[in-house]
Design a protein around this motif. Structure first.
Motif, mmCIF file in Angstrom:
data_model
loop_
_atom_site.group_PDB
_atom_site.id
_atom_site.type_symbol
_atom_site.label_atom_id
_atom_site.label_comp_id
_atom_site.label_asym_id
_atom_site.label_seq_id
_atom_site.Cartn_x
_atom_site.Cartn_y
_atom_site.Cartn_z
ATOM 1 N N ALA B 95 0.824 -1.212 0.000
ATOM 2 C CA ALA B 95 0.000 0.000 0.000
ATOM 3 C C ALA B 95 0.863 1.269 0.000
ATOM 4 C CB ALA B 95 -0.891 0.008 1.233
ATOM 5 N N VAL B 96 0.351 2.292 -0.635
ATOM 6 C CA VAL B 96 0.939 3.633 -0.529
ATOM 7 C C VAL B 96 -0.211 4.574 -0.196
ATOM 8 C CG1 VAL B 96 2.221 5.455 -1.677
ATOM 9 C CG2 VAL B 96 2.636 3.077 -2.301
ATOM 10 N N SER B 97 -0.115 5.250 0.933
ATOM 11 C CA SER B 97 -1.215 6.118 1.334
ATOM 12 C C SER B 97 -1.176 7.431 0.571
ATOM 13 C CB SER B 97 -1.118 6.405 2.833
ATOM 14 O OG SER B 97 -2.010 7.439 3.168
ATOM 15 N N LYS B 127 14.837 0.906 -0.180
ATOM 16 C CA LYS B 127 15.363 0.737 -1.535
ATOM 17 C C LYS B 127 14.432 1.365 -2.556
ATOM 18 C CE LYS B 127 18.004 -3.505 -1.006
ATOM 19 N NZ LYS B 127 17.674 -4.939 -0.977
ATOM 20 N N LYS B 128 13.124 1.356 -2.230
ATOM 21 C CA LYS B 128 12.130 1.936 -3.149
ATOM 22 C C LYS B 128 12.037 3.448 -2.961
ATOM 23 C CE LYS B 128 10.512 -1.926 -4.807
ATOM 24 N NZ LYS B 128 10.514 -2.214 -6.200
ATOM 25 N N GLY B 129 12.906 4.006 -2.143
ATOM 26 C CA GLY B 129 12.926 5.446 -1.982
ATOM 27 C C GLY B 129 12.089 5.981 -0.839
ATOM 28 N N ASN B 185 8.276 8.936 6.072
ATOM 29 C CA ASN B 185 6.982 8.862 5.389
ATOM 30 C C ASN B 185 6.350 7.472 5.474
ATOM 31 O OD1 ASN B 185 8.574 7.451 3.627
ATOM 32 N ND2 ASN B 185 8.608 9.051 2.059
ATOM 33 N N THR B 186 7.003 6.588 6.248
ATOM 34 C CA THR B 186 6.499 5.236 6.378
ATOM 35 C C THR B 186 6.730 4.752 7.798
ATOM 36 O OG1 THR B 186 7.142 4.813 4.087
ATOM 37 C CG2 THR B 186 6.670 2.882 5.444
ATOM 38 N N LEU B 187 5.694 4.136 8.381
ATOM 39 C CA LEU B 187 5.847 3.556 9.719
ATOM 40 C C LEU B 187 5.559 2.063 9.628
ATOM 41 C CD1 LEU B 187 6.189 4.058 12.837
ATOM 42 C CD2 LEU B 187 3.700 4.250 12.925
ATOM 43 N N ASP B 215 -2.497 1.459 6.996
ATOM 44 C CA ASP B 215 -2.968 1.407 5.613
ATOM 45 C C ASP B 215 -2.858 -0.008 5.068
ATOM 46 O OD1 ASP B 215 -3.196 4.376 5.050
ATOM 47 O OD2 ASP B 215 -1.129 4.215 5.789
ATOM 48 N N ASP B 216 -1.843 -0.732 5.529
ATOM 49 C CA ASP B 216 -1.626 -2.097 5.082
ATOM 50 C C ASP B 216 -1.487 -2.985 6.325
ATOM 51 O OD1 ASP B 216 -1.594 -3.723 2.908
ATOM 52 O OD2 ASP B 216 0.318 -3.038 2.097
ATOM 53 N N ARG B 217 -2.537 -3.752 6.584
ATOM 54 C CA ARG B 217 -2.486 -4.661 7.734
ATOM 55 C C ARG B 217 -2.092 -6.030 7.213
ATOM 56 N NH1 ARG B 217 -8.398 -2.805 8.916
ATOM 57 N NH2 ARG B 217 -8.169 -2.937 6.651
ATOM 58 N N LEU B 218 -0.875 -6.423 7.524
ATOM 59 C CA LEU B 218 -0.301 -7.610 6.902
ATOM 60 C C LEU B 218 -0.182 -8.767 7.891
ATOM 61 C CD1 LEU B 218 2.539 -5.816 4.905
ATOM 62 C CD2 LEU B 218 0.360 -6.666 4.009
ATOM 63 N N LEU B 219 -0.772 -9.879 7.517
ATOM 64 C CA LEU B 219 -0.634 -11.098 8.314
ATOM 65 C C LEU B 219 0.654 -11.788 7.906
ATOM 66 C CD1 LEU B 219 -1.786 -13.363 10.180
ATOM 67 C CD2 LEU B 219 -2.940 -14.274 8.171
ATOM 68 N N ILE B 220 1.481 -12.104 8.893
ATOM 69 C CA ILE B 220 2.727 -12.811 8.603
ATOM 70 C C ILE B 220 2.478 -14.294 8.846
ATOM 71 C CG2 ILE B 220 5.209 -12.903 9.068
ATOM 72 C CD1 ILE B 220 4.160 -10.151 8.145
#
Lengths: 303, 449
Positions: B95-97, B127-129, B185-187, B215-220
């Motif tokens: 995701a990108v908010s 790496k993606k900036g 800009n990312t947490l 914004d992105d709830r990721l299940l590991i």
């Protein structure tokens, strides 16, 4: 809490699941037909028992029904229970007073080796043994700190080196120290490693050689910790670890959680390795001897 | 090892029996469908999903010209593979908010690899900036926050921890503030491992999410997870909300069937996969690779990548140059051997070759033989390694006793060397004519089933 209750509580999800399925399929007529047996087979598969084990169990029920003509719910459950019991092997660990025992904790990443090590330390301290732990996980970040924290909580000395050092050297030091302090149980916590990583498995073999050489008289248990949520890969894990370092007992961890724990049956059946311990909760005293009668009783509805 | 037998070989065994029959019977098809179900169940695909897939595949197979083809077994496998691909879907992005500040929240069971994945994700995003900050809100596992701090430091990514604080939501809030203060800009929020049946822990996760509004709830998810995966994913989705998942520990040999089940039952995409213990080992998800893996069909791509990673390119080039000049010596052979051994066990590598997967398990590969070949070459002098023609009877005897083997074994190694010399000369000439080959993009349809 009595051991049986802990098992039952830990496995409540599994028991409810299997019982409900059995009761559901048996409810209509009170006896089993071919379709219902198929469904029972899938129930066992869904509990991670693996298809070979499930098929074997159902085949024996089928055979029993063919021979006796008795397809009642009670009989089916009894035959299933006997069959599952025959697939499980158990082993009781002991730590004799006055001599050195060494428990080597091994397993893939994230199965709960460190927590199990701490639970074991706690348990044998309560039995009055002099216990020590060795932090031979020198790879994972903060693994040493984690074990040290457990050492403080359980009041157990922890031998450690720096992160990144040779784990075999930690074990060597720990053994010397254990001998000097007349320790009765040395618990060696190792880094999690996938059984497919040859260099890491070689490292483990080296640790084991150091133990065998430096503590030739010690009673050594090599305990493979398996996560109860693991699927059929647990069989391959057990087989690979056993080939590499000769496992002497299995520990099923996290049996209290989302897992149904059927993988214990699959692994014991396929490898013949005995189950020694079951992790039934997050508390430090939630480690129990694996008791296959209790385990199967907790799995199946009681008549 | 029956457990890991590939579907292709099993289906081929069935269709081999059919050969010569003018018609394929209902029973034959039933038997094949059983094998397909078995293969999927062994890969830990959820039994409900297996049932559905089997019906779908059955329909598809009936409607096609499968049975008329010369290789019905392979045709069926192709249909199965395609069906899995349909379920797995396309690659999907993180995701990108639109607000310019994106929050990732990682959750899952204990031991799934959340903390390591959090660090890997941070590295990937940088790496993606992006400018990420890592925060660990694990107030339960001893030294969990320290673990994240160590990892963050090692890759030089800002982090926030507060081991004294008992409230996870409070740490989350502090982490959020720190990220904004540092103009990140990312947490990335690393949470404690939890079971979905633990209500208190699930409430804690809701509280954290309320604070950070991920914004992105990721299940590991651990690639090794069994049948319960679906239920776990569903529970997290219902109670917390789920945007996608990351599968970890795919560098083992677990088939990862859970990915298929979760994708099918929740409709949520696999966003990334973890393929190793190093922090750079986080990769985009490739559906075709996973489909092959689930079916136990070998994974040529992984093999190629493994070779690329392990083999020292410079050394390989040197060897190649020498080959071209017909100067391949025993020393080169030794180096090659060592490089091969660095890649892991021969059996593992063989099992990655399609069609060989199942057979590799039964092959009696003597890994010790390589060890003794090495010992033999190492017992030679440099002069002997450079010029094996020097090896007369007395030298061979010395080498045999030096390496703890026999003269026969030494003779065999010399013979092997001569054979490979011949073989490699041919390759060397070929390579010389063609020049440097471009690395080809993989096209899954090019695989011969």
């Amino acid at each position: 809490m009595a051991i049986f209750d802990k098992f039952k509580k830990g496995l409540s999800k599994t028991r409810d699941f299997i019982s409900n399925q059995i009761n559901r399929v048996a409810a209509e007529f009170g006896s089993f037909d071919e379709d219902m047996l198929d469904e029972l087979e899938m129930t066992l598969v869904a509990a991670d028992c693996g298809l070979p084990a499930a098929t074997e169990a159902i085949d024996s029920i089928r055979e029993h029904i063919r021979l006796t003509g008795d397809a009642s719910r009670g009989t089916v459950i009894r035959v299933l229970r006997e069959k599952l019991l025959s697939m499980l092997d158990e082993k009781k660990l002991s730590v004799p007073a006055g001599e050195l025992s060494i428990f080597l904790m091994v397993g893939v990443n994230g199965t709960g080796k460190t927590t199990t090590a701490a639970k074991l330390a706690n348990r044998y301290k309560a039995e009055g043994r002099r216990v020590m732990m060795a932090a031979a996980d020198t790879f994972r970040a903060a693994a040493i700190e984690q074990l040290k924290e457990w050492g403080e909580r359980t009041d157990t000395p922890v031998i450690s080196h720096e992160t990144g050092s040779d784990p075999a050297a930690v074990v060597y030091d720990a053994i010397q120290s254990a001998k000097a302090r007349k320790t009765e149980l040395l618990i060696v916590d190792t880094a999690g490693r996938l059984h497919t990583k040859k260099n890491l498995m070689d490292e483990l073999a080296k640790i084991k050689r150091v133990i065998q050489r430096e503590a030739a008289d010690a009673k050594v248990e090599t305990l493979l910790v398996l996560d109860a949520t693991t699927g059929q890969n647990a069989i391959v894990q057990a087989r690979s670890y056993n080939e590499a370092i000769e496992v002497s007992g299995l520990v099923i961890s996290k049996l209290d959680g989302n897992a149904k724990g059927g993988v214990a049956i699959a692994v014991s059946r396929e490898t013949g390795l005995p189950l020694a311990l079951a992790g039934l909760g997050e508390q430090v005293d939630d480690l129990q001897d694996f008791d296959k009668q209790l385990f199967v009783d907790a799995l199946l509805p009681i008549e | 090892m029956a457990v890991l037998e590939g579907l292709t070989s099993r289906l081929t065994a069935i269709t081999d029996k059919m050969r010569g029959k003018s018609r394929v019977s209902e029973k034959d098809i039933k038997e094949m469908m059983r094998e397909i179900r078995l293969a999927l169940l062994e890969a830990d695909v959820h039994y409900g999903v297996v049932k559905e897939l089997a019906e779908y595949i059955n329909e598809k197979a009936k409607g096609s010209e499968v049975m008329k083809s010369l290789t019905p077994g392979q045709q069926i496998v192709k249909i199965v593979h395609e069906s899995l691909l349909e379920v797995l879907g396309e690659e999907e992005k993180l995701a990108v908010s639109s607000s310019g500040f994106t929050v990732f929240m990682l959750y899952g069971l204990q031991g799934a690899g959340k903390t390591t994945t959090a660090a890997k994700l941070a590295l990937h995003l940088r790496k993606k900036g992006k400018k990420p900050l890592l925060v660990s809100v694990d107030v339960h596992r001893p030294a969990a926050q320290e673990q994240l701090a160590v990892l963050a430091k090692s890759i030089d990514i800002p982090y926030y921890i507060n081991p004294e604080e008992k409230s996870a939501a409070k740490i989350a809030k502090e982490g959020l503030e720190r990220a904004k203060y540092l103009m990140c800009n990312t947490l990335i929020v690393d949470t404690a491992g939890r079971m979905t049946i633990d209500d208190e822990m699930m409430q804690e996760l809701r509280d954290i999410d309320k604070v950070v509004q991920a914004d992105d709830r990721l299940l590991i998810v651990d690639a090794m997870i069994g049948q319960e995966a679906v239920e776990i994913a569903r529970q997290f989705e219902e109670q917390i909300g789920l945007d996608g998942f990351i599968m970890t520990k795919l560098d083992g040999d677990a088939r990862g069937g859970a990915a298929l089940s979760i994708r099918k039952m929740t409709g949520k995409p696999i966003k990334m996969v973890g393929t190793g213990e190093q922090l750079a080992d986080l990769e985009p998800f490739y559906p075709d690779r996973l489909a092959s893996r689930i079916l136990g069909m070998g994974d040529v791509l992984s093999l190629i990548e493994k070779a690329e990673q392990t083999l020292d390119e410079e050394k390989a080039q040197q060897t190649l140059d020498r080959l071209r000049q017909n100067r391949f010596t025993m020393q080169d052979m030794l180096e090659q051997l060592e490089q091969i051994q660095n890649m892991g066990s021969i059996k593992d590598m063989l099992s990655m070759i399609p069609g060989l997967g199942s057979k590799a398990a039964n092959l009696d590969v003597d890994e010790n033989q390589l060890v003794s070949v090495r010992a033999i070459i190492q017992s030679m002098t440099m002069a002997e390694r450079e010029n094996p023609k020097l090896l007369n009877a007395s030298r061979r005897k010395r080498i045999a006793s030096g390496s703890g083997t026999s003269v026969q074994a030494v003779n065999q190694v010399v013979r092997q060397y001569n054979d490979s010399l011949k073989l490699m000369k041919q390759f060397g000439n070929m390579g010389g004519r063609r020049g440097k080959r471009k690395r080809q993009k993989f096209d899954p349809s090019s695989i011969q089933w």
